[in-house]
Scaffold this active site. Structure first.
Site, PDB file in Angstrom:
ATOM      1  N   SER A   9      41.921  48.401  35.513  1.00 26.92           N
ATOM      2  CA  SER A   9      41.672  46.955  35.473  1.00 26.92           C
ATOM      3  C   SER A   9      40.365  46.616  36.173  1.00 26.92           C
ATOM      4  O   SER A   9      39.857  47.395  36.983  1.00 26.92           O
ATOM      5  CB  SER A   9      42.827  46.211  36.163  1.00 26.92           C
ATOM      6  OG  SER A   9      42.487  44.848  36.344  1.00 26.92           O
ATOM      7  N   HIS A  10      39.828  45.463  35.851  1.00 27.82           N
ATOM      8  CA  HIS A  10      38.633  44.968  36.523  1.00 27.82           C
ATOM      9  C   HIS A  10      38.931  44.487  37.946  1.00 27.82           C
ATOM     10  O   HIS A  10      38.008  44.267  38.725  1.00 27.82           O
ATOM     11  CB  HIS A  10      38.047  43.784  35.743  1.00 27.82           C
ATOM     12  CG  HIS A  10      37.149  44.205  34.635  1.00 27.82           C
ATOM     13  ND1 HIS A  10      37.593  44.882  33.530  1.00 27.82           N
ATOM     14  CD2 HIS A  10      35.809  44.048  34.453  1.00 27.82           C
ATOM     15  CE1 HIS A  10      36.573  45.119  32.718  1.00 27.82           C
ATOM     16  NE2 HIS A  10      35.480  44.612  33.255  1.00 27.82           N
ATOM     17  N   VAL A  11      40.209  44.274  38.241  1.00 28.43           N
ATOM     18  CA  VAL A  11      40.566  43.635  39.504  1.00 28.43           C
ATOM     19  C   VAL A  11      41.432  44.588  40.346  1.00 28.43           C
ATOM     20  O   VAL A  11      42.465  45.075  39.876  1.00 28.43           O
ATOM     21  CB  VAL A  11      41.355  42.332  39.250  1.00 28.43           C
ATOM     22  CG1 VAL A  11      41.580  41.578  40.554  1.00 28.43           C
ATOM     23  CG2 VAL A  11      40.623  41.456  38.240  1.00 28.43           C
ATOM     24  N   ASP A  66      42.282  46.478  30.782  1.00 29.30           N
ATOM     25  CA  ASP A  66      42.301  45.028  30.544  1.00 29.30           C
ATOM     26  C   ASP A  66      41.221  44.557  29.574  1.00 29.30           C
ATOM     27  O   ASP A  66      41.537  43.998  28.529  1.00 29.30           O
ATOM     28  CB  ASP A  66      42.298  44.221  31.863  1.00 29.30           C
ATOM     29  CG  ASP A  66      41.194  44.588  32.834  1.00 29.30           C
ATOM     30  OD1 ASP A  66      40.316  45.399  32.463  1.00 29.30           O
ATOM     31  OD2 ASP A  66      41.203  44.063  33.965  1.00 29.30           O
ATOM     32  N   SER A  69      34.897  46.519  28.849  1.00 26.02           N
ATOM     33  CA  SER A  69      34.009  47.393  29.608  1.00 26.02           C
ATOM     34  C   SER A  69      34.815  48.431  30.386  1.00 26.02           C
ATOM     35  O   SER A  69      34.328  49.520  30.668  1.00 26.02           O
ATOM     36  CB  SER A  69      33.080  46.590  30.524  1.00 26.02           C
ATOM     37  OG  SER A  69      33.809  45.922  31.508  1.00 26.02           O
TER      38      SER A  69
END
Ligand SMILES: Nc1ncnc2c1ncn2[C@@H]1O[C@H](COP(=O)(O)OP(=O)(O)O)[C@@H](O)[C@H]1O
Ligand SMILES: Nc1ncnc2c1ncn2[C@@H]1O[C@H](COP(=O)(O)OP(=O)(O)O)[C@@H](O)[C@H]1O
Ligand SMILES: [Mg+2]
Ligand SMILES: [Mg+2]
Ligand SMILES: [Mg+2]
Ligand SMILES: [Mg+2]
Lengths: 125, 195, 125, 195
Positions: A9-11, A66, A69
């Site tokens: 995930s990005h987070v 997600d 990228s």
């Protein structure tokens, strides 16, 4: 052949949280995750992903992400890894939950992929 | 048109400077149709490139290209990381066989498209890379051509990347990755890389 | 009429993380979240959901959840609230991200719902 | 068959005790086809019910039912919270008009189905509630009927709740919510609620 689950995930918080949801129903499945950049900002890190692949105790991984990228970094990590990685363009939380439940129940990969198919929500952008 | 290590290092220095100068502008562009971090991402990446090149002092082009790729891949943090990173990695791989700039860039753009799956017209950096590599092969690359390619992304509707979620709302804005790619090729001309 | 976003997850970390992803592309949209039980365990809390609805600065909310029991609590909270809540059976992370992007760009609700429709992945169980 | 406050309080006390005794068993059942928390969820919920009833000392049935509903809704934490909670809330609402047990339970099961959308055969607590309410209306409810209803969920394939993700793998296991609902009705008979 053992199967594990990889979450990207990005987070950082999402990467920390999804495995908790999955672990509830899949105590015996190895689940690792990578979230955020090296500085814990929003983004993804090839290094963290590579680490999460290595840390996973399984030798074949079902990977969920997600946004696009994250997928690109996942693919780079895959090319650099000796583990086989199955990458799904499916709803991150919902599909990793389904995969975890089914792996725990001993369902085989083709049957799992059949249940994942309708959960595809991305991959075209 | 041979790419030498010396020219390459000048190029990267100028590119890093340009990105640093335009950091806020790039992030502003990205905030219109993305998440507003492209300038920060690129600045972080190019800083890592400069530092890594300075620290490792490569003595051949292949090593320099590989150092660049690795720094971008590991430090950018956004989509631009694996994209630029793959482009430089493909150049590094090919540079063992040839140092011809055209051929290196053809390999780079192929890597870029493989990595991101974008086609011409999808409103991404590919819309700068593709026409520029073609102009370069025809020996017709000018600053105007670069500006032209960058501007061409404005009326496009995004089909890849975060901007694609906006559908037709992405029309009327420059693509930030196209703009940063424009800087890459501008500074390439400035550094007289292929001369 | 202002629109906000409501995230409901079984896991506190997911509820903390999703708004971070959305805030990046929707700085002007009010986004609130509820995750976990009152004791921060895995589950959902009607009280937390009600609080997240109240805390949201918008008067009409687009709500997204992870698993079915979150949906039931969301529906109870909705019945008790004066705010209008639109509940979507779509991929939690991906669809809330799309909704946030579009709200920020000023897109109207029917157009947003059109883009959310293909992201439906649950609601039947 | 009138439900009085006094009998209701005895019923809830016995139900809370039974859930507390069977907590681990319920969670074990849930770990087979769910997330393994149904016993803990129910025990936490019924503890809150007992405490809340003890603290607030309701003097009428409607208030007692509402207190039960609120405690379950806010403390269970899993799907069983809004489900049992809605069932008791519907009973509370109707209890202003009638205290007839049959009618209250008919309203409860309607609320349960509205909340969760489950039909007969979906392998949920509804597969206990529906037949039991019918037997009760026909004045034929026995412990055997309750056991029967609970066991009927074993061969079913889950269509609702977490177990539904397992598809045919959910076959061959008792539904945990059906088992806890069985306890609800067993203790109802023990407390001689409708007598
Ligand atoms: N699939 C893709 N193919 C080609 N280029 C892409 C793709 N996705 C994004 N891009 C480029 O990346 C740029 C955004 O980079 P950046 O802001 O660093 O990444 P992120 O979107 O992850 O924040 C876009 O402007 C676009 O040019
Ligand atoms: N949609 C539904 N309709 C009716 N009953 C349901 C539904 N979903 C779940 N259940 C019931 O809830 C029980 C699980 O409760 P619990 O473990 O407390 O919740 P969770 O699944 O959220 O952990 C199931 O065994 C089933 O009887
Ligand atoms: Mg960006
Ligand atoms: Mg970004
Ligand atoms: Mg459970
Ligand atoms: Mg639970």
């Amino acid at each position: 052949m053992s199967y594990g689950i990889l979450i990207v995930s990005h987070v950082p918080e999402i990467a920390a949280g999804v495995p908790k949801l999955l672990k509830q129903v899949a105590g015996d499945v190895s689940i690792t995750a990578a979230g955020g950049t090296d500085d814990q900002e929003i983004g993804t890190s090839l290094e963290k992903i590579t680490q999460a692949i290595e840390d996973n105790q399984a030798d074949e991984l079902l990977a969920f992400y997600d946004l696009g990228s994250a997928k690109m970094n996942l693919e780079m990590a895959e090319e650099m890894s000796s583990k086989k990685i199955h990458l799904y363009d499916t709803a991150l939380v919902e599909s990793s939950y389904v995969a975890a439940s089914l792996l725990q129940a001993g369902v085989d990969l083709p049957a799992i992929e059949k249940q994942l198919a309708p959960l595809k929500v991305k991959g075209d952008n | 048109m041979e790419l030498t290590l010396e020219k390459y290092l000048v190029w990267m220095k100028e590119f890093a400077q340009k990105i640093s100068d335009q950091k806020d502008y790039l992030s502003d562009l990205d905030s219109k149709i993305g998440d507003g971090d492209h300038g920060n991402n690129m600045a972080r990446g190019l800083k890592a490139v400069s530092e890594s090149l300075a620290a490792k002092k490569p003595t051949d082009l292949t090593t320099a290209l590989k150092i660049t790729a690795m720094a971008l891949i590991s430090k950018v943090g956004g989509a631009a990381g694996p994209l630029y990173g793959t482009a430089f990695l493909e150049m590094a791989k090919l540079s063992g066989q040839t140092t011809d700039l055209d051929q290196l860039l053809v390999a780079a753009v192929a890597g870029l498209q493989k990595r991101g799956g974008a086609q011409a017209g999808d409103k991404t950096m590919v819309d700068v890379w593709l026409p520029i590599v073609n102009k370069l092969k025809a020996d017709q690359l000018t600053d105007e051509e670069i500006q032209e390619a960058v501007k061409s992304t404005k009326p496009m509707e995004a089909k890849k990347g975060r901007a694609s979620y906006l559908g037709e709302r992405s029309v009327g804005h420059l693509d930030p990755g196209a703009v940063s790619s424009g800087y890459l090729f501008e500074t390439m001309l400035q550094a007289e890389v292929g001369k």
